[in-house]
Design a protein around this motif. Structure first.
Motif, PDB file in Angstrom:
ATOM      1  N   MET A   1      62.132  47.778  59.144  1.00 49.79           N
ATOM      2  CA  MET A   1      60.740  47.335  59.000  1.00 49.79           C
ATOM      3  C   MET A   1      60.405  47.139  57.518  1.00 49.79           C
ATOM      4  SD  MET A   1      57.259  49.275  60.211  1.00 49.79           S
ATOM      5  CE  MET A   1      55.658  48.613  59.774  1.00 49.79           C
ATOM      6  N   ILE A   2      59.671  46.057  57.209  1.00 50.21           N
ATOM      7  CA  ILE A   2      59.257  45.814  55.833  1.00 50.21           C
ATOM      8  C   ILE A   2      58.109  46.752  55.489  1.00 50.21           C
ATOM      9  CG2 ILE A   2      58.274  44.141  54.237  1.00 50.21           C
ATOM     10  CD1 ILE A   2      59.552  41.941  55.848  1.00 50.21           C
ATOM     11  N   THR A   3      58.269  47.513  54.411  1.00 49.70           N
ATOM     12  CA  THR A   3      57.216  48.421  53.946  1.00 49.70           C
ATOM     13  C   THR A   3      56.919  48.120  52.481  1.00 49.70           C
ATOM     14  OG1 THR A   3      58.777  50.109  53.205  1.00 49.70           O
ATOM     15  CG2 THR A   3      58.043  50.225  55.503  1.00 49.70           C
ATOM     16  N   PRO A   4      55.711  48.460  51.999  1.00 47.11           N
ATOM     17  CA  PRO A   4      55.404  48.263  50.580  1.00 47.11           C
ATOM     18  C   PRO A   4      56.388  48.969  49.666  1.00 47.11           C
ATOM     19  CG  PRO A   4      53.395  48.687  51.824  1.00 47.11           C
ATOM     20  CD  PRO A   4      54.538  48.915  52.764  1.00 47.11           C
ATOM     21  N   GLU A   5      56.821  50.177  50.057  1.00 47.24           N
ATOM     22  CA  GLU A   5      57.756  50.928  49.227  1.00 47.24           C
ATOM     23  C   GLU A   5      59.083  50.191  49.082  1.00 47.24           C
ATOM     24  OE1 GLU A   5      56.001  52.182  51.721  1.00 47.24           O
ATOM     25  OE2 GLU A   5      54.585  53.441  50.609  1.00 47.24           O
ATOM     26  N   ARG A   6      59.574  49.605  50.194  1.00 45.04           N
ATOM     27  CA  ARG A   6      60.847  48.874  50.141  1.00 45.04           C
ATOM     28  C   ARG A   6      60.706  47.612  49.300  1.00 45.04           C
ATOM     29  NH1 ARG A   6      64.210  48.020  55.563  1.00 45.04           N
ATOM     30  NH2 ARG A   6      64.333  50.277  55.228  1.00 45.04           N
ATOM     31  N   ILE A   7      59.587  46.908  49.452  1.00 47.41           N
ATOM     32  CA  ILE A   7      59.362  45.701  48.641  1.00 47.41           C
ATOM     33  C   ILE A   7      59.342  46.051  47.161  1.00 47.41           C
ATOM     34  CG2 ILE A   7      57.708  43.873  48.095  1.00 47.41           C
ATOM     35  CD1 ILE A   7      56.822  43.939  51.024  1.00 47.41           C
ATOM     36  N   MET A   8      58.650  47.136  46.804  1.00 43.49           N
ATOM     37  CA  MET A   8      58.567  47.528  45.397  1.00 43.49           C
ATOM     38  C   MET A   8      59.921  47.966  44.868  1.00 43.49           C
ATOM     39  SD  MET A   8      56.699  47.606  42.784  1.00 43.49           S
ATOM     40  CE  MET A   8      55.044  47.376  43.421  1.00 43.49           C
ATOM     41  N   ALA A   9      60.722  48.642  45.697  1.00 44.96           N
ATOM     42  CA  ALA A   9      62.053  49.060  45.268  1.00 44.96           C
ATOM     43  C   ALA A   9      62.916  47.851  44.920  1.00 44.96           C
ATOM     44  CB  ALA A   9      62.720  49.891  46.360  1.00 44.96           C
ATOM     45  N   TRP A  10      62.754  46.767  45.672  1.00 43.74           N
ATOM     46  CA  TRP A  10      63.489  45.535  45.370  1.00 43.74           C
ATOM     47  C   TRP A  10      62.925  44.861  44.122  1.00 43.74           C
ATOM     48  CZ3 TRP A  10      62.854  43.601  51.070  1.00 43.74           C
ATOM     49  CH2 TRP A  10      63.750  44.294  51.896  1.00 43.74           C
ATOM     50  N   VAL A  81      53.153  35.740  63.514  1.00 44.65           N
ATOM     51  CA  VAL A  81      53.313  35.062  62.231  1.00 44.65           C
ATOM     52  C   VAL A  81      51.964  34.587  61.699  1.00 44.65           C
ATOM     53  CG1 VAL A  81      54.333  33.053  61.073  1.00 44.65           C
ATOM     54  CG2 VAL A  81      55.686  34.371  62.707  1.00 44.65           C
ATOM     55  N   TRP A  82      51.120  34.057  62.601  1.00 48.04           N
ATOM     56  CA  TRP A  82      49.838  33.522  62.126  1.00 48.04           C
ATOM     57  C   TRP A  82      48.931  34.625  61.590  1.00 48.04           C
ATOM     58  CZ3 TRP A  82      44.899  34.702  63.495  1.00 48.04           C
ATOM     59  CH2 TRP A  82      44.697  35.367  64.713  1.00 48.04           C
ATOM     60  N   VAL A  83      49.081  35.845  62.098  1.00 45.24           N
ATOM     61  CA  VAL A  83      48.302  36.977  61.579  1.00 45.24           C
ATOM     62  C   VAL A  83      48.716  37.272  60.141  1.00 45.24           C
ATOM     63  CG1 VAL A  83      47.888  39.461  61.809  1.00 45.24           C
ATOM     64  CG2 VAL A  83      47.826  37.996  63.832  1.00 45.24           C
ATOM     65  N   TRP A  84      50.016  37.219  59.870  1.00 45.16           N
ATOM     66  CA  TRP A  84      50.497  37.475  58.514  1.00 45.16           C
ATOM     67  C   TRP A  84      50.080  36.361  57.553  1.00 45.16           C
ATOM     68  CZ3 TRP A  84      52.917  41.799  56.640  1.00 45.16           C
ATOM     69  CH2 TRP A  84      53.295  42.753  57.594  1.00 45.16           C
ATOM     70  N   ILE A  85      50.206  35.110  57.986  1.00 46.38           N
ATOM     71  CA  ILE A  85      49.848  33.993  57.109  1.00 46.38           C
ATOM     72  C   ILE A  85      48.347  33.977  56.838  1.00 46.38           C
ATOM     73  CG2 ILE A  85      49.753  31.474  56.926  1.00 46.38           C
ATOM     74  CD1 ILE A  85      52.368  31.384  58.518  1.00 46.38           C
ATOM     75  N   SER A  86      47.556  34.109  57.913  1.00 47.82           N
ATOM     76  CA  SER A  86      46.103  34.106  57.730  1.00 47.82           C
ATOM     77  C   SER A  86      45.653  35.342  56.965  1.00 47.82           C
ATOM     78  CB  SER A  86      45.390  34.029  59.080  1.00 47.82           C
ATOM     79  OG  SER A  86      45.671  35.175  59.882  1.00 47.82           O
ATOM     80  N   GLY A  87      46.358  36.466  57.158  1.00 49.93           N
ATOM     81  CA  GLY A  87      46.026  37.685  56.437  1.00 49.93           C
ATOM     82  C   GLY A  87      46.256  37.532  54.943  1.00 49.93           C
ATOM     83  N   LEU A  88      47.344  36.845  54.576  1.00 54.73           N
ATOM     84  CA  LEU A  88      47.621  36.619  53.160  1.00 54.73           C
ATOM     85  C   LEU A  88      46.572  35.695  52.543  1.00 54.73           C
ATOM     86  CD1 LEU A  88      49.435  37.022  50.706  1.00 54.73           C
ATOM     87  CD2 LEU A  88      50.871  35.139  51.535  1.00 54.73           C
ATOM     88  N   LEU A  89      46.196  34.644  53.276  1.00 45.40           N
ATOM     89  CA  LEU A  89      45.168  33.723  52.774  1.00 45.40           C
ATOM     90  C   LEU A  89      43.822  34.425  52.628  1.00 45.40           C
ATOM     91  CD1 LEU A  89      46.009  30.492  54.812  1.00 45.40           C
ATOM     92  CD2 LEU A  89      46.248  30.816  52.346  1.00 45.40           C
ATOM     93  N   LEU A  90      43.461  35.220  53.643  1.00 44.51           N
ATOM     94  CA  LEU A  90      42.183  35.936  53.574  1.00 44.51           C
ATOM     95  C   LEU A  90      42.203  36.961  52.441  1.00 44.51           C
ATOM     96  CD1 LEU A  90      39.387  36.618  54.604  1.00 44.51           C
ATOM     97  CD2 LEU A  90      40.425  38.076  56.354  1.00 44.51           C
ATOM     98  N   VAL A 153      49.700  45.146  57.879  1.00 47.57           N
ATOM     99  CA  VAL A 153      49.585  43.768  57.395  1.00 47.57           C
ATOM    100  C   VAL A 153      48.826  43.761  56.076  1.00 47.57           C
ATOM    101  CG1 VAL A 153      48.594  41.482  57.868  1.00 47.57           C
ATOM    102  CG2 VAL A 153      49.729  42.760  59.699  1.00 47.57           C
ATOM    103  N   PHE A 154      47.728  44.478  56.021  1.00 46.29           N
ATOM    104  CA  PHE A 154      46.934  44.563  54.792  1.00 46.29           C
ATOM    105  C   PHE A 154      47.771  45.088  53.629  1.00 46.29           C
ATOM    106  CE2 PHE A 154      44.523  47.545  52.081  1.00 46.29           C
ATOM    107  CZ  PHE A 154      43.749  46.627  51.392  1.00 46.29           C
ATOM    108  N   ALA A 155      48.519  46.171  53.851  1.00 44.47           N
ATOM    109  CA  ALA A 155      49.288  46.798  52.773  1.00 44.47           C
ATOM    110  C   ALA A 155      50.354  45.856  52.232  1.00 44.47           C
ATOM    111  CB  ALA A 155      49.919  48.095  53.273  1.00 44.47           C
ATOM    112  N   VAL A 156      51.039  45.138  53.117  1.00 46.56           N
ATOM    113  CA  VAL A 156      52.132  44.272  52.680  1.00 46.56           C
ATOM    114  C   VAL A 156      51.610  43.014  52.004  1.00 46.56           C
ATOM    115  CG1 VAL A 156      54.092  42.874  53.434  1.00 46.56           C
ATOM    116  CG2 VAL A 156      53.775  45.174  54.356  1.00 46.56           C
ATOM    117  N   VAL A 157      50.579  42.369  52.581  1.00 47.78           N
ATOM    118  CA  VAL A 157      50.078  41.139  51.946  1.00 47.78           C
ATOM    119  C   VAL A 157      49.424  41.452  50.605  1.00 47.78           C
ATOM    120  CG1 VAL A 157      49.800  39.942  54.156  1.00 47.78           C
ATOM    121  CG2 VAL A 157      47.822  41.129  53.140  1.00 47.78           C
TER     122      VAL A 157
END
Length: 422
Positions: A1-10, A81-90, A153-157
């Motif tokens: 699963m993609i998590t903020p911690e994993r993204i930051m580690a990369w 997918v649309w929740v993630w895309i719209s979430g990033l735009l919002l 979704v909020f944390a990752v976007v």
């Protein structure tokens, strides 16, 4: 699963690779983009921001999660997918308004100002972040919670939006044509960081610059009026603690001195720079001069080398803290965090050439060596391998000796570049 911690580690290794590339390109083009003291200050403030985040990220995420669970009329699917895309735009749209209000409301500027204090503009400036933004920033993202966007979704976007903005903090990338018209780009964001009249308080977009075009806050970079970076009340300090509180302190003083109770409140909610008339008359401030000299206290080469080496070690310790702190009980994580903040404060004062910086740094290095030797452990009671213990004692012991040598050199050479240390 993609998590903020994993993204930051990369992301963290990538940050420093890109900083190295930018530095190399700037050198090849013979451009003075980096100053070691400014870069240390920016990275140190970013480190403090991350340290504060260890203890406060549950504050914003917790409020968001509670609102999404108890106040939203529906829950959007996290696997869509649309929740993630719209979430990033919002999120980017809401970020625009948080960012804009951060330049138009004094109490919000008090947090955001940290990011603008540097008089340089490079990739370390991107990492220069506030330690107090968590206090009010969460308010602007509550619409996402009320619309049912899941907390994950909020944390990752939010992290994606933040990471995108890293690369736009550079002077070595020029105009990008059509890209500049749609997205936040280096050219657009250089204008945002400038204090020239033409650029002041413009280009707030995080990923998309179209928000600025829609709401009248866009300005294009002009080659005939190159951006001058910093703030209109220059920090003039490498002290990371002062950097985080300078505007709060100024507001407190103006609010205290204001005779009108209404003015005492207005100080906090008016635009940056606004002061009650009676306070401005009794305690005038000098007009901003865009031609003022860059804050750059001269340091000798040995002292500059020492601060760079010490800060490099601190960065490694900071990375260890960020990995270890979530697993430590609070009574162990807090002293570790305070040690790091103290260390960054001491190095900041050392770079300013202040005598107290020598004593604070000597206490830090000597105290660390003695503490590791006597306890045989690191913060949190983590026992050390004997070889690691010996290496740490030697490292910080050598650091303490180096500080004494620097202090002795300053006393023997009162006209030297770091004579203020004597």
């Amino acid at each position: 699963m993609i998590t903020p911690e994993r993204i930051m580690a990369w992301a963290i290794p990538g940050f420093f690779i890109l900083i190295g590339i930018e530095l190399l390109v700037a050198k090849l083009r013979r451009r003075d983009v980096y100053y070691s003291n400014d870069a240390i200050n920016s990275l140190g403030l970013g480190t403090i921001s991350q340290i504060v985040g260890v203890f406060t990220k549950l504050f914003a995420i917790g409020i968001y999660g509670w609102c999404a669970t108890h106040l939203a009329r529906w829950q959007l699917p996290a696997d869509s997918v649309w929740v993630w895309i719209s979430g990033l735009l919002l999120y980017d749209f809401l970020y625009y308004w948080l960012h804009r209000m951060g330049h138009e409301v004094n109490v919000l500027w008090a947090a955001h100002v940290v990011h603008h204090q540097s008089e340089s503009y490079n990739l370390t400036t991107a990492l220069r972040q506030t330690g107090s933004g968590f206090l009010l920033g969460w308010l602007f993202y509550l619409p996402m919670a009320l619309l049912g966007y899941p907390t994950e979704v909020f944390a990752v976007v939010a992290l994606i939006d933040l990471l995108y903005q890293f690369w736009v903090h550079t002077e070595v990338i020029g105009r990008l044509g059509w890209f500049d018209r749609v997205f936040c780009s280096p050219s657009n964001h250089r204008a945002h960081h400038a204090v020239n009249d033409r650029y002041l308080d413009r280009n707030y977009g995080g990923i998309l610059i179209i928000w600025d075009r829609m709401f009248g806050s866009f300005v294009e970079e002009n080659d005939e009026d190159p951006p001058v970076f910093g703030t209109r009340a220059p920090l003039q300090s490498w002290n990371p603690l002062w950097a985080n509180v300078e505007v709060y302190w100024a507001m407190l003083k103006d609010s205290w001195h204001a005779r009108s109770w209404l003015d005492k409140l207005r100080v906090w909610i008016k635009p940056p720079g606004w002061r009650p008339a009676d306070v401005a008359a009794r305690f005038p401030k000098a007009e901003f001069d865009i031609t003022h000299a860059r804050y750059n206290p001269t340091l000798s080469f040995p002292l500059k080398l020492y601060t760079l080496a010490s800060f490099g070690v601190l960065l490694l310790i900071g990375v260890h803290f960020l990995g270890a702190a979530p697993k430590l009980p609070l009574q162990q994580a807090v002293p570790y965090a305070l040690y790091l903040v103290y260390s960054l404060w001491a190095i900041g004062l050392l770079m300013e050439g202040r005598r107290i910086g020598i004593w604070l740094e000597l206490l830090r290095t000597g105290g660390t060596a003695a503490g590791v030797w006597l306890s045989g452990s690191w913060f949190g009671g983590m026992p050390l391998d004997p070889r690691v213990k010996l290496a740490l004692v030697a490292l910080f012991g050598i650091g303490a000796i180096a500080v004494l040598v620097l202090a002795g050199y300053a006393r023997r050479h009162p006209g030297s570049a770091h004579a203020a240390l004597s």
